[in-house]
Design a protein around this motif. Structure first.
Motif, PDB file in Angstrom:
ATOM      1  N   LEU A  69     -63.569 -42.975  48.678  1.00  0.00           N
ATOM      2  CA  LEU A  69     -64.034 -44.079  47.839  1.00  0.00           C
ATOM      3  C   LEU A  69     -64.766 -43.644  46.579  1.00  0.00           C
ATOM      4  CD1 LEU A  69     -65.415 -46.418  50.667  1.00  0.00           C
ATOM      5  CD2 LEU A  69     -63.214 -46.601  49.490  1.00  0.00           C
ATOM      6  N   ALA A  70     -65.222 -42.404  46.497  1.00  0.00           N
ATOM      7  CA  ALA A  70     -66.029 -41.970  45.352  1.00  0.00           C
ATOM      8  C   ALA A  70     -65.733 -40.513  45.022  1.00  0.00           C
ATOM      9  CB  ALA A  70     -67.515 -42.159  45.658  1.00  0.00           C
ATOM     10  N   PRO A  71     -66.074 -40.074  43.797  1.00  0.00           N
ATOM     11  CA  PRO A  71     -65.874 -38.676  43.420  1.00  0.00           C
ATOM     12  C   PRO A  71     -66.621 -37.718  44.350  1.00  0.00           C
ATOM     13  CG  PRO A  71     -66.303 -39.997  41.476  1.00  0.00           C
ATOM     14  CD  PRO A  71     -66.558 -40.884  42.662  1.00  0.00           C
ATOM     15  N   VAL A  72     -66.021 -36.568  44.592  1.00  0.00           N
ATOM     16  CA  VAL A  72     -66.604 -35.580  45.497  1.00  0.00           C
ATOM     17  C   VAL A  72     -68.006 -35.185  45.047  1.00  0.00           C
ATOM     18  CG1 VAL A  72     -66.404 -33.189  46.290  1.00  0.00           C
ATOM     19  CG2 VAL A  72     -64.393 -34.678  46.289  1.00  0.00           C
ATOM     20  N   ALA A  73     -68.191 -34.988  43.737  1.00  0.00           N
ATOM     21  CA  ALA A  73     -69.482 -34.534  43.229  1.00  0.00           C
ATOM     22  C   ALA A  73     -70.604 -35.501  43.588  1.00  0.00           C
ATOM     23  CB  ALA A  73     -69.410 -34.352  41.713  1.00  0.00           C
ATOM     24  N   LEU A  74     -70.349 -36.808  43.463  1.00  0.00           N
ATOM     25  CA  LEU A  74     -71.382 -37.793  43.775  1.00  0.00           C
ATOM     26  C   LEU A  74     -71.666 -37.839  45.272  1.00  0.00           C
ATOM     27  CD1 LEU A  74     -70.472 -40.774  41.409  1.00  0.00           C
ATOM     28  CD2 LEU A  74     -71.959 -38.820  41.001  1.00  0.00           C
ATOM     29  N   VAL A  75     -70.615 -37.784  46.072  1.00  0.00           N
ATOM     30  CA  VAL A  75     -70.797 -37.836  47.528  1.00  0.00           C
ATOM     31  C   VAL A  75     -71.597 -36.629  48.015  1.00  0.00           C
ATOM     32  CG1 VAL A  75     -69.598 -37.789  49.753  1.00  0.00           C
ATOM     33  CG2 VAL A  75     -68.697 -39.179  47.890  1.00  0.00           C
ATOM     34  N   ARG A  76     -71.230 -35.443  47.558  1.00  0.00           N
ATOM     35  CA  ARG A  76     -71.931 -34.244  47.993  1.00  0.00           C
ATOM     36  C   ARG A  76     -73.362 -34.207  47.465  1.00  0.00           C
ATOM     37  NH1 ARG A  76     -70.339 -32.479  52.650  1.00  0.00           N
ATOM     38  NH2 ARG A  76     -68.334 -31.405  52.689  1.00  0.00           N
ATOM     39  N   SER A  77     -73.590 -34.740  46.275  1.00  0.00           N
ATOM     40  CA  SER A  77     -74.938 -34.735  45.718  1.00  0.00           C
ATOM     41  C   SER A  77     -75.866 -35.638  46.520  1.00  0.00           C
ATOM     42  CB  SER A  77     -74.901 -35.182  44.255  1.00  0.00           C
ATOM     43  OG  SER A  77     -74.165 -34.272  43.464  1.00  0.00           O
ATOM     44  N   VAL A  78     -75.410 -36.856  46.801  1.00  0.00           N
ATOM     45  CA  VAL A  78     -76.220 -37.763  47.615  1.00  0.00           C
ATOM     46  C   VAL A  78     -76.378 -37.198  49.028  1.00  0.00           C
ATOM     47  CG1 VAL A  78     -76.320 -40.069  48.643  1.00  0.00           C
ATOM     48  CG2 VAL A  78     -75.596 -39.792  46.272  1.00  0.00           C
ATOM     49  N   GLY A  79     -75.368 -36.491  49.498  1.00  0.00           N
ATOM     50  CA  GLY A  79     -75.420 -35.906  50.833  1.00  0.00           C
ATOM     51  C   GLY A  79     -76.502 -34.863  51.009  1.00  0.00           C
ATOM     52  N   GLN A  80     -77.128 -34.457  49.903  1.00  0.00           N
ATOM     53  CA  GLN A  80     -78.209 -33.479  50.016  1.00  0.00           C
ATOM     54  C   GLN A  80     -79.434 -34.036  50.735  1.00  0.00           C
ATOM     55  OE1 GLN A  80     -78.302 -30.324  46.548  1.00  0.00           O
ATOM     56  NE2 GLN A  80     -78.197 -32.360  45.654  1.00  0.00           N
ATOM     57  N   VAL A  81     -79.473 -35.343  50.955  1.00  0.00           N
ATOM     58  CA  VAL A  81     -80.578 -35.902  51.746  1.00  0.00           C
ATOM     59  C   VAL A  81     -80.558 -35.327  53.157  1.00  0.00           C
ATOM     60  CG1 VAL A  81     -80.670 -38.055  50.444  1.00  0.00           C
ATOM     61  CG2 VAL A  81     -79.222 -37.911  52.465  1.00  0.00           C
ATOM     62  N   GLU A  82     -79.465 -34.679  53.522  1.00  0.00           N
ATOM     63  CA  GLU A  82     -79.409 -34.041  54.844  1.00  0.00           C
ATOM     64  C   GLU A  82     -80.567 -33.067  55.031  1.00  0.00           C
ATOM     65  OE1 GLU A  82     -76.768 -30.845  57.407  1.00  0.00           O
ATOM     66  OE2 GLU A  82     -76.073 -31.495  55.437  1.00  0.00           O
ATOM     67  N   ILE A  83     -81.003 -32.415  53.934  1.00  0.00           N
ATOM     68  CA  ILE A  83     -82.075 -31.434  54.070  1.00  0.00           C
ATOM     69  C   ILE A  83     -83.367 -32.102  54.531  1.00  0.00           C
ATOM     70  CG2 ILE A  83     -82.949 -31.557  51.710  1.00  0.00           C
ATOM     71  CD1 ILE A  83     -82.461 -28.374  53.825  1.00  0.00           C
ATOM     72  N   LEU A  84     -83.561 -33.386  54.167  1.00  0.00           N
ATOM     73  CA  LEU A  84     -84.746 -34.109  54.636  1.00  0.00           C
ATOM     74  C   LEU A  84     -84.664 -34.318  56.144  1.00  0.00           C
ATOM     75  CD1 LEU A  84     -85.060 -36.860  51.858  1.00  0.00           C
ATOM     76  CD2 LEU A  84     -86.033 -34.549  51.920  1.00  0.00           C
ATOM     77  N   PHE A  85     -83.472 -34.694  56.620  1.00  0.00           N
ATOM     78  CA  PHE A  85     -83.284 -34.845  58.061  1.00  0.00           C
ATOM     79  C   PHE A  85     -83.402 -33.483  58.752  1.00  0.00           C
ATOM     80  CE2 PHE A  85     -80.292 -38.319  56.458  1.00  0.00           C
ATOM     81  CZ  PHE A  85     -81.285 -39.291  56.502  1.00  0.00           C
ATOM     82  N   THR A  86     -82.918 -32.438  58.077  1.00  0.00           N
ATOM     83  CA  THR A  86     -82.981 -31.085  58.632  1.00  0.00           C
ATOM     84  C   THR A  86     -84.427 -30.652  58.857  1.00  0.00           C
ATOM     85  OG1 THR A  86     -80.909 -30.415  57.582  1.00  0.00           O
ATOM     86  CG2 THR A  86     -82.420 -28.662  58.212  1.00  0.00           C
ATOM     87  N   LEU A  87     -85.275 -30.914  57.868  1.00  0.00           N
ATOM     88  CA  LEU A  87     -86.678 -30.542  58.005  1.00  0.00           C
ATOM     89  C   LEU A  87     -87.324 -31.281  59.182  1.00  0.00           C
ATOM     90  CD1 LEU A  87     -87.731 -30.497  54.246  1.00  0.00           C
ATOM     91  CD2 LEU A  87     -87.367 -28.526  55.740  1.00  0.00           C
TER      92      LEU A  87
END
Length: 300
Positions: free
Chosen positions: A250-268
């Protein structure tokens, strides 16, 4: 909230949760065995997701061309290598930092998308991507280096190399999966993404399962004996991948992967409360930078 954004945020949570459970499996399974469970036990939940969505929407199941199958296979192989490299990066430096290095995939994925898919993103989004990369490098290197020379030396450490390589593999995986979805040209992109997930996971089970049977035959029995611990990993993997694949459709790869960086918050959070690893002040600073980078991408 756009569907791609909701799917991406959900994917980040499911992926972090799955990776934490997978890390726990390392105590009873080998590196390859811990990686293969996410595909083997992910196929049944994937089929359930396809059935539920098809039942709810009444869409038409897409037909896979040879090119679409090839792209699924390429994406599957790249994800296998990325998963193995990510798990390997945990040992030298710990769960949170190993994942942080791999999150350079946002920048790598953006570059790959421009070169291979011709995608374009606004300048403000580029700023968000760059800030996110700085944040994960801060999480990885703060307190460890004081000069450019030490930065280069730190980047050459095994954890950094494995994490960066994992990021490259995941970035290219996203490219292959998005290309496969485009090749399907399904009337319902979400149903197409879910079908792509099942086909890819089935291929991965055959590929890495065959490798495990060839190189570590004793580990095959352990994979099935540990089904109580492995099944949740497969379920979370299927849910996370379904959300990632939906986002890519549904969206460009760059935007999806960039927003997906919130994973690091869950990781911490998982690192602190589930794996009982100690976190430092720089982790809070890095988390704030990650949040700022995601906001910039969303605003863009």
């Amino acid at each position: 909230m756009p569907l791609w954004l909701a799917a991406t945020l959900s994917a980040a949570l499911f992926q972090c949760w799955r990776t934490a459970l997978q890390q726990k499996l390392r105590g009873t399974l080998s590196l390859n065995a811990a990686a293969v469970v996410r595909y083997l036990y992910g196929v049944p939940p994937g089929l359930v997701l396809v059935g539920l969505w098809w039942w709810a929407t009444g869409g038409t199941l897409p037909a896979f061309s040879n090119q679409a199958l090839l792209l699924c296979a390429i994406g599957g192989v790249l994800q296998i290598f990325g998963t193995v490299l990510l798990i390997a990066s945990f040992a030298p430096r710990g769960f949170a930092v190993g994942t942080a290095y791999s999150k350079t995939e946002a920048l790598q994925g953006a570059i790959f998308a421009i070169i291979l898919l011709g995608e374009h993103i606004p300048p403000l989004a580029w700023l968000g991507v760059a800030l996110g990369v700085c944040a994960v490098l801060w999480l990885s290197l703060a307190g460890q280096v004081t000069s450019l020379r030490q930065v280069l030396q730190a980047t050459g450490q095994p954890a950094a190399l494995c994490g960066i390589a994992a990021g490259s593999c995941f970035g290219l995986t996203a490219i292959a999966i998005r290309a496969a979805n485009q090749e399907l040209a399904a009337p319902d992109p979400v149903l197409g993404a879910l079908c792509t997930l099942v086909v890819t996971n089935a291929m991965q089970t055959v590929m890495q399962g065959g490798w495990l049977l060839l190189r570590e035959p004793a580990s095959v029995a352990q994979v099935f004996r540990n089904w109580r611990n492995a099944a949740p990993v497969g379920l979370l993997s299927a849910l996370g991948s379904a959300c990632w694949f939906t986002g890519f459709a549904l969206a460009p790869v760059a935007l999806v992967r960039s927003v997906g960086q919130v994973e690091i918050l869950f990781t911490l959070a998982f690192s602190r409360w589930y794996l009982k690893e100690r976190l430092k002040t720089r982790d809070a600073v890095g988390a704030l930078l990650i949040m700022a980078s995601v906001l910039l991408v969303i605003l863009a």
